[in-house]
Design an enzyme around this catalytic site. Sequence first.
Site, PDB file in Angstrom:
ATOM      1  N   MET A   1      45.065  38.679  34.598  1.00 53.23           N
ATOM      2  CA  MET A   1      44.441  37.981  33.492  1.00 53.23           C
ATOM      3  C   MET A   1      42.944  38.219  33.504  1.00 53.23           C
ATOM      4  SD  MET A   1      44.187  34.020  34.767  1.00 53.23           S
ATOM      5  CE  MET A   1      42.838  33.733  33.648  1.00 53.23           C
ATOM      6  N   CYS A   2      42.372  38.392  32.359  1.00 50.64           N
ATOM      7  CA  CYS A   2      40.924  38.416  32.169  1.00 50.64           C
ATOM      8  C   CYS A   2      40.265  39.718  32.631  1.00 50.64           C
ATOM      9  CB  CYS A   2      40.235  37.243  32.868  1.00 50.64           C
ATOM     10  SG  CYS A   2      40.908  35.632  32.440  1.00 50.64           S
ATOM     11  N   ARG A   3      39.117  39.974  32.064  1.00 52.58           N
ATOM     12  CA  ARG A   3      38.189  41.028  32.460  1.00 52.58           C
ATOM     13  C   ARG A   3      36.799  40.410  32.435  1.00 52.58           C
ATOM     14  NH1 ARG A   3      40.596  45.314  34.722  1.00 52.58           N
ATOM     15  NH2 ARG A   3      41.339  43.380  35.697  1.00 52.58           N
TER      16      ARG A   3
ATOM     17  N   ASN B   1      38.495  36.105  37.586  1.00 54.91           N
ATOM     18  CA  ASN B   1      39.527  37.007  37.080  1.00 54.91           C
ATOM     19  C   ASN B   1      40.709  36.911  38.034  1.00 54.91           C
ATOM     20  OD1 ASN B   1      41.100  39.183  36.185  1.00 54.91           O
ATOM     21  ND2 ASN B   1      39.872  40.666  37.301  1.00 54.91           N
TER      22      ASN B   1
END
Length: 263
Positions: free
Chosen positions: A1-3, A115
């Site tokens: 998930m996420c950057r 992250n």
Amino acid sequence: MCRHLAYVGPPQSLGRLVVEPPHGLYRQSWAPRRQRYGTVNADGFGVGWYADPDPVPARYRRAGPIWADRSFADLARVVRSRAVLAAVRDATLAGADAEAAAAPFAAETWLFSHNGAVAGWPGSLAPAARLLPPEELLSLEARNDSALVWALALHRLRGGDEPGRALAGTVAQVAGAAPASRLNLLLTDGTTIAATAWGDTLWYLARPGGGTVVASEPYDDDPRWREVPDRTLLTVSRTDVLLTPLEEPGDPLACAPAKESRT
């Protein structure tokens, strides 16, 4: 998930760091190249930056995807800063906290992003949460794993830990309670960057003319990008990039740090 991404160095526009690169965070919101978990980061975004001489950062956060926010594109074109932390979000669990759940989180002079995901959330971190003062728990910006991880790190910072030690201690604490967690943490005070690679990708680019970018993945194809090994703490100052192996919960550090000096 996420950057996520952080930068310290000579002033740059938000657009040059986030929007303009061919594979920057803007594009990573729908087409990341190296993301191991999830494929689209459309559950919110945020950017934090420092405006001299004020040491307290400003933030712009929204609950929707970065590509749908015309106001941010205009803001990014004109705002310049010597230090930036930005993130695009793929939520671990759907929630009602909207933009409050989007990084960067902030307190005093700090900006923070996570992250990854905490395995077994929320039950796995209930014992750790009990160690925090009640007022710190009641001050959480959101009801998600990243907000609590930030509270644990901030508690260490306020207790006197320097940034790298605070992140390393937080990773050991959370990984000890929830071993399958992914804990790529990113922290800046406007002058330095501290980051951990623990379960997901992390890269850095030390520019010869000054300035360093730390990011989940390269935002272009510059051959000077370097990948950070998993289970590593990265710290960036104005002159050095330092890589230190992170200990597994309960084990001593086995290696000395390696340093890259910028010229």
